[in-house]
Each structure stands twice: as structure tokens, then as C-alpha cells.
Motif scaffolding. Sequence first.
Motif, mmCIF file in Angstrom:
data_model
loop_
_atom_site.group_PDB
_atom_site.id
_atom_site.type_symbol
_atom_site.label_atom_id
_atom_site.label_comp_id
_atom_site.label_asym_id
_atom_site.label_seq_id
_atom_site.Cartn_x
_atom_site.Cartn_y
_atom_site.Cartn_z
ATOM 1 N N LEU A 41 12.343 -8.812 -69.911
ATOM 2 C CA LEU A 41 11.810 -9.276 -68.630
ATOM 3 C C LEU A 41 12.451 -8.515 -67.476
ATOM 4 O O LEU A 41 11.759 -8.109 -66.520
ATOM 5 C CB LEU A 41 12.056 -10.774 -68.485
ATOM 6 N N SER A 42 13.764 -8.311 -67.540
ATOM 7 C CA SER A 42 14.448 -7.541 -66.488
ATOM 8 C C SER A 42 13.907 -6.127 -66.411
ATOM 9 O O SER A 42 13.715 -5.571 -65.317
ATOM 10 C CB SER A 42 15.965 -7.512 -66.766
ATOM 11 N N TYR A 43 13.644 -5.535 -67.587
ATOM 12 C CA TYR A 43 13.077 -4.187 -67.630
ATOM 13 C C TYR A 43 11.688 -4.165 -67.000
ATOM 14 O O TYR A 43 11.332 -3.257 -66.251
ATOM 15 C CB TYR A 43 13.012 -3.707 -69.077
ATOM 16 N N LEU A 44 10.894 -5.202 -67.291
ATOM 17 C CA LEU A 44 9.549 -5.293 -66.711
ATOM 18 C C LEU A 44 9.624 -5.421 -65.189
ATOM 19 O O LEU A 44 8.874 -4.756 -64.464
ATOM 20 C CB LEU A 44 8.821 -6.511 -67.288
ATOM 21 N N ILE A 45 10.514 -6.261 -64.713
ATOM 22 C CA ILE A 45 10.654 -6.475 -63.269
ATOM 23 C C ILE A 45 11.037 -5.181 -62.557
ATOM 24 O O ILE A 45 10.547 -4.890 -61.454
ATOM 25 C CB ILE A 45 11.700 -7.575 -62.984
ATOM 26 N N SER A 46 11.882 -4.390 -63.189
ATOM 27 C CA SER A 46 12.302 -3.130 -62.559
ATOM 28 C C SER A 46 11.245 -2.047 -62.670
ATOM 29 O O SER A 46 11.116 -1.186 -61.787
ATOM 30 C CB SER A 46 13.608 -2.641 -63.195
ATOM 31 N N GLY A 47 10.445 -2.085 -63.760
ATOM 32 C CA GLY A 47 9.471 -1.023 -63.980
ATOM 33 C C GLY A 47 8.107 -1.266 -63.372
ATOM 34 O O GLY A 47 7.399 -0.313 -62.995
ATOM 35 N N TYR A 48 7.724 -2.516 -63.229
ATOM 36 C CA TYR A 48 6.372 -2.831 -62.746
ATOM 37 C C TYR A 48 6.083 -2.286 -61.354
ATOM 38 O O TYR A 48 4.994 -1.735 -61.122
ATOM 39 C CB TYR A 48 6.143 -4.349 -62.786
ATOM 40 N N PRO A 49 6.981 -2.414 -60.387
ATOM 41 C CA PRO A 49 6.677 -1.915 -59.035
ATOM 42 C C PRO A 49 6.387 -0.421 -58.972
ATOM 43 O O PRO A 49 5.790 0.068 -58.001
ATOM 44 C CB PRO A 49 7.952 -2.258 -58.248
ATOM 45 N N LYS A 50 6.804 0.322 -59.992
ATOM 46 C CA LYS A 50 6.580 1.773 -60.004
ATOM 47 C C LYS A 50 5.156 2.138 -60.401
ATOM 48 O O LYS A 50 4.734 3.286 -60.237
ATOM 49 C CB LYS A 50 7.572 2.437 -60.962
ATOM 50 N N LYS A 73 -0.729 -12.029 -70.005
ATOM 51 C CA LYS A 73 -1.475 -11.248 -69.020
ATOM 52 C C LYS A 73 -0.954 -11.617 -67.643
ATOM 53 O O LYS A 73 -0.831 -12.800 -67.302
ATOM 54 C CB LYS A 73 -2.976 -11.538 -69.099
ATOM 55 N N ILE A 74 -0.640 -10.596 -66.844
ATOM 56 C CA ILE A 74 -0.124 -10.838 -65.503
ATOM 57 C C ILE A 74 -0.945 -10.072 -64.462
ATOM 58 O O ILE A 74 -1.549 -9.042 -64.760
ATOM 59 C CB ILE A 74 1.363 -10.431 -65.379
ATOM 60 N N GLU A 75 -0.973 -10.616 -63.262
ATOM 61 C CA GLU A 75 -1.566 -9.958 -62.097
ATOM 62 C C GLU A 75 -3.018 -9.532 -62.305
ATOM 63 O O GLU A 75 -3.495 -8.595 -61.653
ATOM 64 C CB GLU A 75 -0.722 -8.736 -61.687
ATOM 65 N N ASP A 76 -3.721 -10.178 -63.224
ATOM 66 C CA ASP A 76 -5.137 -9.893 -63.492
ATOM 67 C C ASP A 76 -5.400 -8.473 -63.974
ATOM 68 O O ASP A 76 -6.548 -8.031 -63.995
ATOM 69 C CB ASP A 76 -5.984 -10.139 -62.226
ATOM 70 N N PHE A 116 1.818 -2.989 -71.057
ATOM 71 C CA PHE A 116 3.248 -2.747 -70.948
ATOM 72 C C PHE A 116 3.846 -3.278 -72.248
ATOM 73 O O PHE A 116 4.058 -4.466 -72.409
ATOM 74 C CB PHE A 116 3.815 -3.496 -69.741
ATOM 75 N N ASP A 117 4.079 -2.378 -73.183
ATOM 76 C CA ASP A 117 4.488 -2.776 -74.532
ATOM 77 C C ASP A 117 6.011 -2.799 -74.655
ATOM 78 O O ASP A 117 6.662 -1.762 -74.689
ATOM 79 C CB ASP A 117 3.892 -1.819 -75.555
ATOM 80 N N LEU A 118 6.550 -4.025 -74.734
ATOM 81 C CA LEU A 118 7.989 -4.203 -74.888
ATOM 82 C C LEU A 118 8.328 -4.830 -76.242
ATOM 83 O O LEU A 118 9.452 -5.262 -76.458
ATOM 84 C CB LEU A 118 8.534 -5.107 -73.767
ATOM 85 N N SER A 119 7.355 -4.855 -77.127
ATOM 86 C CA SER A 119 7.538 -5.555 -78.400
ATOM 87 C C SER A 119 8.647 -4.958 -79.262
ATOM 88 O O SER A 119 9.309 -5.673 -80.011
ATOM 89 C CB SER A 119 6.226 -5.584 -79.191
ATOM 90 N N SER A 120 8.856 -3.648 -79.165
ATOM 91 C CA SER A 120 9.918 -3.023 -79.958
ATOM 92 C C SER A 120 11.075 -2.537 -79.084
ATOM 93 O O SER A 120 11.925 -1.769 -79.522
ATOM 94 C CB SER A 120 9.349 -1.842 -80.762
ATOM 95 N N TRP A 121 11.101 -3.024 -77.835
ATOM 96 C CA TRP A 121 12.144 -2.596 -76.895
ATOM 97 C C TRP A 121 13.495 -3.173 -77.278
ATOM 98 O O TRP A 121 13.613 -4.340 -77.670
ATOM 99 C CB TRP A 121 11.774 -3.059 -75.494
ATOM 100 N N THR A 122 14.534 -2.358 -77.187
ATOM 101 C CA THR A 122 15.917 -2.805 -77.354
ATOM 102 C C THR A 122 16.751 -2.069 -76.313
ATOM 103 O O THR A 122 16.299 -1.060 -75.739
ATOM 104 C CB THR A 122 16.465 -2.468 -78.751
ATOM 105 N N PHE A 182 4.539 1.875 -70.904
ATOM 106 C CA PHE A 182 3.248 1.548 -70.303
ATOM 107 C C PHE A 182 2.153 2.490 -70.810
ATOM 108 O O PHE A 182 2.339 3.711 -70.885
ATOM 109 C CB PHE A 182 3.324 1.641 -68.779
ATOM 110 N N ARG A 183 0.994 1.883 -71.171
ATOM 111 C CA ARG A 183 -0.159 2.671 -71.615
ATOM 112 C C ARG A 183 -1.395 2.252 -70.818
ATOM 113 O O ARG A 183 -1.852 1.091 -70.941
ATOM 114 C CB ARG A 183 -0.433 2.441 -73.105
ATOM 115 N N PRO A 184 -1.944 3.126 -70.003
ATOM 116 C CA PRO A 184 -3.185 2.789 -69.291
ATOM 117 C C PRO A 184 -4.332 2.699 -70.283
ATOM 118 O O PRO A 184 -4.593 3.641 -71.031
ATOM 119 C CB PRO A 184 -3.379 3.984 -68.339
#
Length: 264
Positions: A222-231, A203-206, A240-246, A254-256
Amino acid sequence: MTKEQYRSGTPKKNKKKKKTAAIVFTSFVLILIAVFCVLSLTVFFKIEKIEIKGSVTYTDEEVIAVTEVETGDNLIRVPTEDISEKLKSELPYISSVKFERKFPSTLKITVTETEEMICISNGQKTSAADINGKVLKTYHGAVSEELVPFTVSKTVKLEPGQTVDFKNDREEELFDLYIDFLKSEKFKVNFVNICDPFDSYVKIEDRMIVKFGSAAYFDEKLSYLISGYPKLSENERGIFDLSSWTPETNTPRFRPQSIDEYQK
């Protein structure tokens, strides 16, 4: 014997005498050195004072008691490496030890302490650990809110003075990766859960659960998260589901939604 024969024989005798004298002198010096070494290890350099520097968590008396060094012990024969390991094991907050022999009779011990950064729970106990995973103490009450909680499986051993002991290599690998994630300070980390090494999350940023899943492609995720999170909008909460990311399936994940079901 002629004068010429006498003169030709004298240098040889003198050379032999000089060689014998050199051998005797060298032997004498070696004997003196040997005697001095023996006396240094037995009679000379007795410890009269033990100085402790750098210890905040433990008293000087506690540190000295663990070293088992006493006044009267030989300063040269102090087993510094063994003592260092003993101090770091039995006094967990000590992370490094430096010894200085101040001849003729003082032993100076300087310790560096580590600090609590995370708390680790295996379902049976909760322990504080430093940023490198060294267990510092077991909590029997409320845990400091300043520590980042890590939830691990029941098979993990948490012994003060020792590094967290994992029985599952996949879980250990994930632990190291999440520690690096924490060290990077890219995000505020609220908690990490690696109970299931194939379904880990943080869990990040509360407001966001990031599912890394297994350790596969962790750095790329992690790199993908860093680039996508600011958007994302500052008000959005979700997963932010990256469990099956390749790298081949590089699509938004991302799923709200509510994240209340995800526990520490």
C-alpha cells in the motif's frame, strides 16, 4: 469490698456493656441493610417507565419488545449486559447500548446506530454491512450505489446482526486489511474482490485495478502504491500489479491495459 476494689471493677463492667451494646447495634444495622436489600430486589423500585433514546431505524416499541423488560420489573435486577447483546444481535443497526437507572422507577435506554458502508456478496446473497463488517441486512433487490461492493467466497456466512463469518483465515485477514484500506481514504474505492485469497484485487479511482494478491506485505504494498500512483498520468487506465511485490523486488508493476475483465 473496699472502695478501691469497687472503683477498679466498675470501668470493666461499663466497657463490657458498651461492647455488648455496640454488637447489638451493629447487628441491628446489618439486619436493616439486609432487609432493605431484599425489599429493593423484590418490592421497591418497580419499573413504571421505559425511555428509549437515539433510535432512528427502529420504533421505541420494537426496542422495548426485544429487551423483554416490562413495567413492574425490578429496576435493579435488569440484566443490562444480556439485553445489550440481544439488542445488537436482533436489531442489527444498533451498535452500542447505554442503560441509566433513574430511581425510583424509570429505566432509560440510549442506543447508538451504525450505518451501511459496504455491500458483501458471496455469490448466493448480497448483504449490507457497516465499516466494521457487521452485517445489517440482506438485499433482495437493487443495491445502493453509495456502498462499496466486496466480493467474497461462497463459504462466507452473512447473517444480519453478526460480523461477517469467514471459514478461511487468509480471506478474513484480507478482508480486515481491505477494510483498513477503505478507512484510510487514500483512494476512492470502487470495489474489492477477495474470492481468491492469493489473487485479491481492488478497483480505485474508476480507472485502476490494483492487485494485492495475498496478505503478505500488504501494508508495504500500500505504501508503494501511495508513492507510485501520483506519478501516473490522470488519463492512464490499467493494472498496478503488486501481487508478487516484496521489499527485495521493489520494481514498477504498472501495465496500461483494459480492466473490463475484472469484475466486482
